[in-house]
Design a protein around this motif. Sequence first.
Motif, PDB file in Angstrom:
ATOM      1  N   GLY A 150      18.845  41.801 -46.494  1.00  0.00           N
ATOM      2  CA  GLY A 150      18.634  41.260 -45.154  1.00  0.00           C
ATOM      3  C   GLY A 150      19.844  41.568 -44.301  1.00  0.00           C
ATOM      4  N   GLU A 171       6.115  46.884 -39.255  1.00  0.00           N
ATOM      5  CA  GLU A 171       6.709  45.880 -40.133  1.00  0.00           C
ATOM      6  C   GLU A 171       5.928  45.777 -41.441  1.00  0.00           C
ATOM      7  OE1 GLU A 171       7.167  42.187 -38.122  1.00  0.00           O
ATOM      8  OE2 GLU A 171       8.479  43.011 -36.575  1.00  0.00           O
ATOM      9  N   PRO A 226      13.132  40.495 -38.799  1.00  0.00           N
ATOM     10  CA  PRO A 226      13.683  39.700 -37.687  1.00  0.00           C
ATOM     11  C   PRO A 226      13.774  40.525 -36.411  1.00  0.00           C
ATOM     12  CG  PRO A 226      14.982  39.408 -39.687  1.00  0.00           C
ATOM     13  CD  PRO A 226      14.006  40.511 -39.972  1.00  0.00           C
ATOM     14  N   SER A 227      13.672  39.852 -35.264  1.00  0.00           N
ATOM     15  CA  SER A 227      13.701  40.539 -33.979  1.00  0.00           C
ATOM     16  C   SER A 227      15.038  41.247 -33.777  1.00  0.00           C
ATOM     17  CB  SER A 227      13.486  39.542 -32.843  1.00  0.00           C
ATOM     18  OG  SER A 227      13.775  40.138 -31.589  1.00  0.00           O
ATOM     19  N   GLU A 266      16.675  40.281 -30.443  1.00  0.00           N
ATOM     20  CA  GLU A 266      17.348  38.983 -30.488  1.00  0.00           C
ATOM     21  C   GLU A 266      18.693  39.089 -31.188  1.00  0.00           C
ATOM     22  OE1 GLU A 266      16.604  34.433 -32.151  1.00  0.00           O
ATOM     23  OE2 GLU A 266      14.933  35.853 -32.043  1.00  0.00           O
ATOM     24  N   VAL A 267      18.742  39.840 -32.275  1.00  0.00           N
ATOM     25  CA  VAL A 267      20.010  40.045 -32.982  1.00  0.00           C
ATOM     26  C   VAL A 267      21.038  40.684 -32.052  1.00  0.00           C
ATOM     27  CG1 VAL A 267      21.150  41.353 -34.824  1.00  0.00           C
ATOM     28  CG2 VAL A 267      18.989  40.193 -35.292  1.00  0.00           C
TER      29      VAL A 267
END
Length: 250
Positions: free
Chosen positions: A65, A124, A190-191, A194-195
């Motif tokens: 991750g 995804e 995960p976006s 956003e990260v």
Amino acid sequence: MRTRAGISHRSGGSGGDLLLLLHGLGATGAVWDRLLPLVERDWPGSWAVPDLRGHGRSPFEPPYGYAVHAADVASLAAGASRVTVLGHSFGGVVGAVLAGGWYGVDVARVVALGVKIDWTPEEEAGARRMAARPPQVFATAAEAAERHLRLAGLTGLVDPSSEVALAGVRETSGGFTPALDPRAFGAVGPSVEEVLRRVVAPLRLAAGAADPMVGLTVMRRVDPDAVLVEDAGHNAHWEAPDAVWSLLRS
């Protein structure tokens, strides 16, 4: 190659200003080999080029991750007064997480190349399918090297018989396999936007002008000053190392 906290890496230079070069998903630290002569010539501090967890000579050990990879990389930055990150694709996202303020690392700047920001549900799902597949085993190192180059997006750019290609091959009891744990694809999800928006250090996004993964309009949603690297596709650091180095140094 050295190891710290289990992460295999090359390093050089001296001083408290550390430059981290982070490769993309499916690649190894060897993809920076065309840029390293410029680093060794011009960088005023120290530098480190890791194989991310599940890649190259680093451990094939879940969990995978963005945050786990960032924690691994933070271990390489122990003792550095400040850190500059140059990350490609997946490595750019890992660098952005490292610069989110959670790891006790003083990140001075992040330059992220070719980061795929928009992911469709189908893409995804495809990454999850890749993560569930067993490693492919080939009879020869040459076949495994060809597969490694396809996974890293380097087919046609890197000689399959070169040391760079063979850095992405592991020998197993049944033959040879790309040096990539397929489970690493499970990190996707995960976006990314956003990260990137949570980075507390200065962030510069860039991509090759012919990069099919991301374009200028998308990058400028996050970084209004994002730029394109001419005469390059997704692997701009390999195709146009001088231009990428100028971008980092500007």
